[in-house]
Design a protein around this motif. Structure first.
Motif, PDB file in Angstrom:
ATOM      1  N   ALA A   1       1.172  -0.398   0.031  1.00  0.00           N
ATOM      2  CA  ALA A   1      -0.142   0.240  -0.226  1.00  0.00           C
ATOM      3  C   ALA A   1       0.655   1.628  -0.279  1.00  0.00           C
ATOM      4  CB  ALA A   1      -0.868   0.225   0.982  1.00  0.00           C
ATOM      5  N   ALA A   2       1.499   1.186   1.209  1.00  0.00           N
ATOM      6  CA  ALA A   2       3.280   2.632   0.524  1.00  0.00           C
ATOM      7  C   ALA A   2       3.422   2.393  -0.471  1.00  0.00           C
ATOM      8  CB  ALA A   2       4.157   2.107   1.632  1.00  0.00           C
ATOM      9  N   LEU A   3       3.690   1.582  -1.324  1.00  0.00           N
ATOM     10  CA  LEU A   3       4.005   1.696  -2.341  1.00  0.00           C
ATOM     11  C   LEU A   3       3.409   1.929  -3.229  1.00  0.00           C
ATOM     12  CD1 LEU A   3       6.573  -1.746  -2.662  1.00  0.00           C
ATOM     13  CD2 LEU A   3       7.149   0.627  -2.942  1.00  0.00           C
ATOM     14  N   ARG A   4       2.305   2.141  -3.178  1.00  0.00           N
ATOM     15  CA  ARG A   4       0.930   2.037  -4.504  1.00  0.00           C
ATOM     16  C   ARG A   4       0.482   3.369  -3.879  1.00  0.00           C
ATOM     17  NH1 ARG A   4      -1.126   3.132  -7.832  1.00  0.00           N
ATOM     18  NH2 ARG A   4      -2.851   2.140  -9.428  1.00  0.00           N
ATOM     19  N   ALA A   5       1.087   4.330  -2.628  1.00  0.00           N
ATOM     20  CA  ALA A   5       0.044   5.842  -2.857  1.00  0.00           C
ATOM     21  C   ALA A   5       1.449   6.644  -3.127  1.00  0.00           C
ATOM     22  CB  ALA A   5       0.357   6.086  -0.786  1.00  0.00           C
ATOM     23  N   THR A   6       2.418   5.830  -3.138  1.00  0.00           N
ATOM     24  CA  THR A   6       3.540   7.266  -3.319  1.00  0.00           C
ATOM     25  C   THR A   6       4.487   6.585  -4.687  1.00  0.00           C
ATOM     26  OG1 THR A   6       5.158   5.419  -2.059  1.00  0.00           O
ATOM     27  CG2 THR A   6       4.307   7.841  -1.352  1.00  0.00           C
ATOM     28  N   PRO A   7       4.165   6.780  -5.823  1.00  0.00           N
ATOM     29  CA  PRO A   7       4.849   6.141  -7.175  1.00  0.00           C
ATOM     30  C   PRO A   7       6.100   6.538  -7.708  1.00  0.00           C
ATOM     31  CG  PRO A   7       2.181   6.989  -7.976  1.00  0.00           C
ATOM     32  CD  PRO A   7       2.521   7.582  -6.157  1.00  0.00           C
ATOM     33  N   ASP A   8       6.399   7.599  -6.853  1.00  0.00           N
ATOM     34  CA  ASP A   8       7.859   8.041  -7.305  1.00  0.00           C
ATOM     35  C   ASP A   8       8.638   7.067  -6.798  1.00  0.00           C
ATOM     36  OD1 ASP A   8       7.311   9.660  -9.219  1.00  0.00           O
ATOM     37  OD2 ASP A   8       7.401  11.853  -7.525  1.00  0.00           O
ATOM     38  N   VAL A   9       8.007   6.556  -5.167  1.00  0.00           N
ATOM     39  CA  VAL A   9       9.231   5.511  -4.367  1.00  0.00           C
ATOM     40  C   VAL A   9       8.796   4.453  -5.145  1.00  0.00           C
ATOM     41  CG1 VAL A   9       9.376   4.743  -2.375  1.00  0.00           C
ATOM     42  CG2 VAL A   9       8.698   6.826  -2.302  1.00  0.00           C
ATOM     43  N   ALA A  10       7.733   4.024  -5.512  1.00  0.00           N
ATOM     44  CA  ALA A  10       7.850   2.619  -5.980  1.00  0.00           C
ATOM     45  C   ALA A  10       8.222   2.330  -7.404  1.00  0.00           C
ATOM     46  CB  ALA A  10       6.471   2.018  -6.374  1.00  0.00           C
ATOM     47  N   TRP A  11       8.249   3.186  -8.528  1.00  0.00           N
ATOM     48  CA  TRP A  11       9.905   3.639  -9.438  1.00  0.00           C
ATOM     49  C   TRP A  11      10.947   3.363  -9.175  1.00  0.00           C
ATOM     50  CZ3 TRP A  11       8.807   1.685 -14.035  1.00  0.00           C
ATOM     51  CH2 TRP A  11       9.759   1.049 -14.404  1.00  0.00           C
ATOM     52  N   ARG A  12      11.225   4.390  -7.629  1.00  0.00           N
ATOM     53  CA  ARG A  12      12.742   4.534  -7.398  1.00  0.00           C
ATOM     54  C   ARG A  12      12.649   2.875  -7.114  1.00  0.00           C
ATOM     55  NH1 ARG A  12      11.547   9.043  -5.255  1.00  0.00           N
ATOM     56  NH2 ARG A  12      12.244   8.603  -3.444  1.00  0.00           N
ATOM     57  N   ALA A  13      12.029   2.257  -6.018  1.00  0.00           N
ATOM     58  CA  ALA A  13      12.187   0.817  -5.600  1.00  0.00           C
ATOM     59  C   ALA A  13      12.558  -0.248  -7.104  1.00  0.00           C
ATOM     60  CB  ALA A  13      11.220   0.325  -4.851  1.00  0.00           C
ATOM     61  N   TYR A  14      12.198   0.066  -7.570  1.00  0.00           N
ATOM     62  CA  TYR A  14      12.091  -0.797  -9.195  1.00  0.00           C
ATOM     63  C   TYR A  14      13.337  -1.069  -9.707  1.00  0.00           C
ATOM     64  CZ  TYR A  14      11.379  -2.945 -13.602  1.00  0.00           C
ATOM     65  OH  TYR A  14      10.958  -3.848 -15.041  1.00  0.00           O
ATOM     66  N   ALA A  15      13.483   0.287 -10.001  1.00  0.00           N
ATOM     67  CA  ALA A  15      14.992   1.031 -10.597  1.00  0.00           C
ATOM     68  C   ALA A  15      15.827   0.220  -9.412  1.00  0.00           C
ATOM     69  CB  ALA A  15      15.120   2.154 -10.820  1.00  0.00           C
ATOM     70  N   CYS A  16      16.059   0.341  -8.174  1.00  0.00           N
ATOM     71  CA  CYS A  16      16.647   0.483  -7.469  1.00  0.00           C
ATOM     72  C   CYS A  16      17.100  -1.636  -7.462  1.00  0.00           C
ATOM     73  CB  CYS A  16      16.778   0.277  -5.917  1.00  0.00           C
ATOM     74  SG  CYS A  16      17.851  -0.505  -4.678  1.00  0.00           S
ATOM     75  N   SER A  17      15.636  -2.090  -8.144  1.00  0.00           N
ATOM     76  CA  SER A  17      15.764  -3.849  -8.171  1.00  0.00           C
ATOM     77  C   SER A  17      17.071  -4.464  -9.357  1.00  0.00           C
ATOM     78  CB  SER A  17      14.885  -4.153  -8.189  1.00  0.00           C
ATOM     79  OG  SER A  17      13.936  -4.212  -9.052  1.00  0.00           O
ATOM     80  N   LEU A  18      16.630  -2.786 -10.272  1.00  0.00           N
ATOM     81  CA  LEU A  18      17.391  -3.485 -11.723  1.00  0.00           C
ATOM     82  C   LEU A  18      18.697  -3.683 -11.156  1.00  0.00           C
ATOM     83  CD1 LEU A  18      15.026  -1.461 -13.706  1.00  0.00           C
ATOM     84  CD2 LEU A  18      14.801  -3.785 -13.387  1.00  0.00           C
ATOM     85  N   LEU A  19      19.169  -2.505 -10.999  1.00  0.00           N
ATOM     86  CA  LEU A  19      20.845  -2.093 -10.389  1.00  0.00           C
ATOM     87  C   LEU A  19      21.115  -3.264  -9.376  1.00  0.00           C
ATOM     88  CD1 LEU A  19      22.359  -0.370 -10.693  1.00  0.00           C
ATOM     89  CD2 LEU A  19      22.107   1.413  -8.809  1.00  0.00           C
ATOM     90  N   ALA A  20      19.833  -3.566  -8.764  1.00  0.00           N
ATOM     91  CA  ALA A  20      20.874  -4.757  -8.038  1.00  0.00           C
ATOM     92  C   ALA A  20      21.234  -5.941  -8.942  1.00  0.00           C
ATOM     93  CB  ALA A  20      19.725  -5.302  -6.288  1.00  0.00           C
ATOM     94  N   GLU A  21      20.147  -6.230  -9.308  1.00  0.00           N
ATOM     95  CA  GLU A  21      20.580  -6.997  -9.966  1.00  0.00           C
ATOM     96  C   GLU A  21      22.072  -7.536 -11.384  1.00  0.00           C
ATOM     97  OE1 GLU A  21      17.559  -8.976 -14.096  1.00  0.00           O
ATOM     98  OE2 GLU A  21      16.184  -8.794 -11.773  1.00  0.00           O
ATOM     99  N   GLU A  22      21.738  -6.261 -11.885  1.00  0.00           N
ATOM    100  CA  GLU A  22      23.023  -6.408 -12.730  1.00  0.00           C
ATOM    101  C   GLU A  22      24.682  -6.129 -11.336  1.00  0.00           C
ATOM    102  OE1 GLU A  22      24.737  -5.658 -15.891  1.00  0.00           O
ATOM    103  OE2 GLU A  22      22.715  -5.281 -15.246  1.00  0.00           O
ATOM    104  N   LEU A  23      24.657  -5.938 -10.377  1.00  0.00           N
ATOM    105  CA  LEU A  23      25.024  -5.741  -9.463  1.00  0.00           C
ATOM    106  C   LEU A  23      25.333  -7.364  -9.146  1.00  0.00           C
ATOM    107  CD1 LEU A  23      25.229  -2.822  -6.595  1.00  0.00           C
ATOM    108  CD2 LEU A  23      27.277  -3.353  -7.943  1.00  0.00           C
ATOM    109  N   GLY A  24      24.299  -8.573  -9.179  1.00  0.00           N
ATOM    110  CA  GLY A  24      24.455  -9.556  -8.686  1.00  0.00           C
ATOM    111  C   GLY A  24      25.213 -10.610  -9.950  1.00  0.00           C
ATOM    112  N   ALA A  25      24.823  -9.527 -10.971  1.00  0.00           N
ATOM    113  CA  ALA A  25      25.125 -10.889 -12.169  1.00  0.00           C
ATOM    114  C   ALA A  25      26.687 -10.502 -12.007  1.00  0.00           C
ATOM    115  CB  ALA A  25      24.412  -9.761 -13.100  1.00  0.00           C
ATOM    116  N   ASP A  26      27.192  -9.285 -11.879  1.00  0.00           N
ATOM    117  CA  ASP A  26      28.676  -8.457 -12.020  1.00  0.00           C
ATOM    118  C   ASP A  26      29.926 -10.325 -11.054  1.00  0.00           C
ATOM    119  OD1 ASP A  26      28.474  -7.321 -13.597  1.00  0.00           O
ATOM    120  OD2 ASP A  26      28.389  -5.651 -13.053  1.00  0.00           O
TER     121      ASP A  26
END
Length: 135
Positions: free
Chosen positions: A110-135
């Protein structure tokens, strides 16, 4: 592991987390799961690589990711589109329905849904974490 079992495990983890240390990680993981249908595969690798350069230029890339950090916000801005944001919102709505009866997970979604900017940054953070994990 089924999604229901995974959500139950996350609920238990959040319930035991008295200091809130797991919440930031849970938000990123929930955004990642909700963003499965965002359709960013074509751009994610290159954009993540550029964000990694920003992370490295800021010092120690092993120090962890910050939702408000330069690397995460740059990646989020580069790959965000209206259609992708709507896909993430839809994924969060689906997670919210699946998390009924799990108060901690429901509150996080609900907190993510209520704050789209935070949700999008959290999603982007997951992409970056995935890239870090791939290295």
């Amino acid at each position: 592991m089924s999604r229901a079992a995974w959500l139950l495990g996350l609920e238990r983890s959040l319930a035991e987390d008295e200091g809130g240390a797991e919440l930031a990680t849970a938000l990123v993981v929930l955004a990642s799961v909700a963003g499965r249908e965002v359709g960013i595969e074509d751009e994610a690798h290159g954009a993540s690589r550029r964000a990694l350069l920003l992370l490295a230029s800021g010092g120690d890339p092993e120090r962890g990711l910050d939702l408000n950090g330069r690397a995460v916000t740059a990646l989020a801005e580069e790959v965000r589109t209206v259609d992708r944001q709507l896909a993430l919102d839809q994924g969060l709505d689906e997670l919210k329905a699946q998390a009924k009866g799990l108060p901690h997970v429901s509150e996080a979604v609900a907190a993510l849904r209520a704050t789209p900017d935070v949700a999008w940054r959290a999603y982007a953070c997951s992409l970056l974490a995935e890239e870090l994990g791939a290295d």
